[in-house]
Design a protein around this motif. Sequence first.
Motif, PDB file in Angstrom:
ATOM      1  N   ASP A 210       0.823  -0.965  -0.111  1.00 41.94           N
ATOM      2  CA  ASP A 210       0.040   0.056   0.240  1.00 41.94           C
ATOM      3  C   ASP A 210       0.958   1.206   0.088  1.00 41.94           C
ATOM      4  O   ASP A 210       2.035   1.060   0.215  1.00 41.94           O
ATOM      5  CB  ASP A 210      -0.816  -0.116   1.224  1.00 41.94           C
ATOM      6  CG  ASP A 210      -0.082  -0.016   2.683  1.00 41.94           C
ATOM      7  OD1 ASP A 210       0.962   0.205   2.777  1.00 41.94           O
ATOM      8  OD2 ASP A 210      -0.884  -0.509   3.650  1.00 41.94           O
ATOM      9  N   ARG A 211       0.399   2.566  -0.152  1.00 45.06           N
ATOM     10  CA  ARG A 211       1.120   3.797  -0.282  1.00 45.06           C
ATOM     11  C   ARG A 211       2.049   3.904   0.954  1.00 45.06           C
ATOM     12  O   ARG A 211       3.316   4.226   0.730  1.00 45.06           O
ATOM     13  CB  ARG A 211       0.095   4.941  -0.343  1.00 45.06           C
ATOM     14  CG  ARG A 211       0.876   6.116  -0.541  1.00 45.06           C
ATOM     15  CD  ARG A 211       1.164   6.278  -1.934  1.00 45.06           C
ATOM     16  NE  ARG A 211       0.242   6.445  -3.062  1.00 45.06           N
ATOM     17  CZ  ARG A 211       0.475   6.599  -4.411  1.00 45.06           C
ATOM     18  NH1 ARG A 211       1.598   7.141  -4.677  1.00 45.06           N
ATOM     19  NH2 ARG A 211      -0.293   6.521  -5.236  1.00 45.06           N
ATOM     20  N   ALA A 243       1.785   6.772 -12.590  1.00 46.74           N
ATOM     21  CA  ALA A 243       1.801   5.059 -12.122  1.00 46.74           C
ATOM     22  C   ALA A 243       3.255   4.917 -11.596  1.00 46.74           C
ATOM     23  O   ALA A 243       3.517   3.901 -11.012  1.00 46.74           O
ATOM     24  CB  ALA A 243       1.198   4.298 -12.999  1.00 46.74           C
ATOM     25  N   ASP A 261       2.468   1.572  -9.806  1.00 46.18           N
ATOM     26  CA  ASP A 261       0.985   1.207  -9.490  1.00 46.18           C
ATOM     27  C   ASP A 261       0.259   0.497 -10.329  1.00 46.18           C
ATOM     28  O   ASP A 261       0.046   0.684 -11.318  1.00 46.18           O
ATOM     29  CB  ASP A 261       0.421   2.651  -9.267  1.00 46.18           C
ATOM     30  CG  ASP A 261      -1.138   2.526  -8.624  1.00 46.18           C
ATOM     31  OD1 ASP A 261      -1.477   1.615  -8.337  1.00 46.18           O
ATOM     32  OD2 ASP A 261      -1.614   3.752  -8.068  1.00 46.18           O
ATOM     33  N   SER A 263      -2.700  -0.911  -9.502  1.00 48.13           N
ATOM     34  CA  SER A 263      -4.329  -0.876  -8.733  1.00 48.13           C
ATOM     35  C   SER A 263      -5.350  -1.142 -10.133  1.00 48.13           C
ATOM     36  O   SER A 263      -6.147  -1.645  -9.663  1.00 48.13           O
ATOM     37  CB  SER A 263      -4.292   0.229  -7.877  1.00 48.13           C
ATOM     38  OG  SER A 263      -3.459   0.367  -6.956  1.00 48.13           O
ATOM     39  N   GLY A 264      -4.932  -0.575 -11.098  1.00 48.03           N
ATOM     40  CA  GLY A 264      -5.881  -0.530 -12.127  1.00 48.03           C
ATOM     41  C   GLY A 264      -5.886  -1.835 -13.128  1.00 48.03           C
ATOM     42  O   GLY A 264      -6.827  -1.822 -13.932  1.00 48.03           O
ATOM     43  N   SER A 275      -7.783  -4.814  -0.625  1.00 48.59           N
ATOM     44  CA  SER A 275      -6.875  -3.724  -0.601  1.00 48.59           C
ATOM     45  C   SER A 275      -7.521  -2.294  -1.034  1.00 48.59           C
ATOM     46  O   SER A 275      -8.271  -2.630  -2.051  1.00 48.59           O
ATOM     47  CB  SER A 275      -5.492  -4.214  -1.136  1.00 48.59           C
ATOM     48  OG  SER A 275      -5.494  -4.195  -2.685  1.00 48.59           O
ATOM     49  N   LYS A 276      -6.792  -1.342  -0.770  1.00 51.01           N
ATOM     50  CA  LYS A 276      -7.363  -0.074  -1.574  1.00 51.01           C
ATOM     51  C   LYS A 276      -6.494   0.337  -2.614  1.00 51.01           C
ATOM     52  O   LYS A 276      -6.969   0.899  -3.794  1.00 51.01           O
ATOM     53  CB  LYS A 276      -7.218   1.080  -0.491  1.00 51.01           C
ATOM     54  CG  LYS A 276      -8.128   1.017   0.697  1.00 51.01           C
ATOM     55  CD  LYS A 276      -7.875   2.186   1.668  1.00 51.01           C
ATOM     56  CE  LYS A 276      -8.919   2.083   2.750  1.00 51.01           C
ATOM     57  NZ  LYS A 276      -8.679   3.083   3.555  1.00 51.01           N
ATOM     58  N   GLU A 277      -5.131  -0.229  -2.765  1.00 49.38           N
ATOM     59  CA  GLU A 277      -4.257  -0.221  -3.848  1.00 49.38           C
ATOM     60  C   GLU A 277      -3.237  -0.935  -3.753  1.00 49.38           C
ATOM     61  O   GLU A 277      -2.954  -1.704  -2.810  1.00 49.38           O
ATOM     62  CB  GLU A 277      -3.503   1.358  -3.649  1.00 49.38           C
ATOM     63  CG  GLU A 277      -3.119   1.578  -2.245  1.00 49.38           C
ATOM     64  CD  GLU A 277      -2.690   3.046  -2.046  1.00 49.38           C
ATOM     65  OE1 GLU A 277      -2.614   3.925  -2.940  1.00 49.38           O
ATOM     66  OE2 GLU A 277      -2.087   3.328  -0.862  1.00 49.38           O
ATOM     67  N   ILE A 279       0.692  -1.537  -4.932  1.00 51.38           N
ATOM     68  CA  ILE A 279       2.018  -0.969  -5.665  1.00 51.38           C
ATOM     69  C   ILE A 279       3.009  -1.998  -5.793  1.00 51.38           C
ATOM     70  O   ILE A 279       3.570  -2.366  -4.756  1.00 51.38           O
ATOM     71  CB  ILE A 279       2.687   0.383  -4.730  1.00 51.38           C
ATOM     72  CG1 ILE A 279       1.406   1.418  -4.907  1.00 51.38           C
ATOM     73  CG2 ILE A 279       4.043   0.817  -5.533  1.00 51.38           C
ATOM     74  CD1 ILE A 279       1.815   2.719  -3.929  1.00 51.38           C
TER      75      ILE A 279
END
Length: 320
Positions: A210-211, A243, A261, A263-264, A275-277, A279
């Motif tokens: 995550d971030r 990204a 990133d 995530s997409g 998860s939210k994101e 990386i």
Amino acid sequence: MEDLKQAYATLGLPENATKEEVEKRYYLLMRQARAQGARRDHEEAGGNAVDFEAVNRAYKFIIEYDERKAQEQFKQSQYGKYKKMAGTAEKLDHFFHYYKFHLLGALVAVILIGFAVNSYLERQAQKAEEAKKPPIDVSVMFHGDFYLNNQNQDTEELEAALLSFFPEWKRIGAQITYDPSDPKNEFDIAATQKAVVMLMTEKSDVYILDRNSFTKLARQQLFQPLDEAYEQTLKPLLPSEAAALKTRSAEDTTDHIYGIDISGSPLVKSIPVVSKEMIAAIRADAKHPDKALLFIQRMLEGAKPEGTKPEGTKPEGTSS
């Protein structure tokens, strides 16, 4: 009993005097004795002079008698029910009282030894099972605020989901290290401490973070720079330059790309992880750096906007 009666008489008290009365009378006589000793003319004391030594002996005799009597009453109340075994019961009670910490320490030692032996046997069994499996092509660690979709799931299902993206590989190793960005309780604090240990002992090739975890670990130079890989391979696969996450380490003041990133990516949706994101980063001392980079590339290819192609590719239907 005559000695006890004489002791009370020396203090000028009846035999049924309470302990408080004995204490009060003793200190009164001591004050009188000290006052007499301070006088220059001892003859003035006359027949009322206090015998300091006699008072001390009487007081000590009464106190010791009361203590013995109290001990006997306690023993009777505690061990009288054992009758002939009262002495043995008392000895056992004293033994456990004085050696309880030694016994507790020995018990803890036995438990720890048993735990160590059991852990060793489990580890050996795990090694035996690992030996039967094909070698790992790439290892992936989800580090941060991640957890499996279903508590009943295990990492084998996660590994199978990741391996489905790489049919040319035989095995992917995966694990989740929960590291909350904002610890709120003892469980979270313990998880953070465990996460630090996992980073030191479990050296995965690819890290999905995550971030918060990415920023923290990238500054510690845990990951390798991806500037060259970005220019040569990853850049045309990204939806935007944002990204490619740049930061600087504690020892290098120059910004470098340390994370991508993903995530997409549509592939992320089929990974059984909440998860939210996400990386992706590659550990600086990765055992399989080339496959780690391929892992990120494959994830980005799945995330590529429809109708676009990486640079250097030709439209469908064109001849070479």
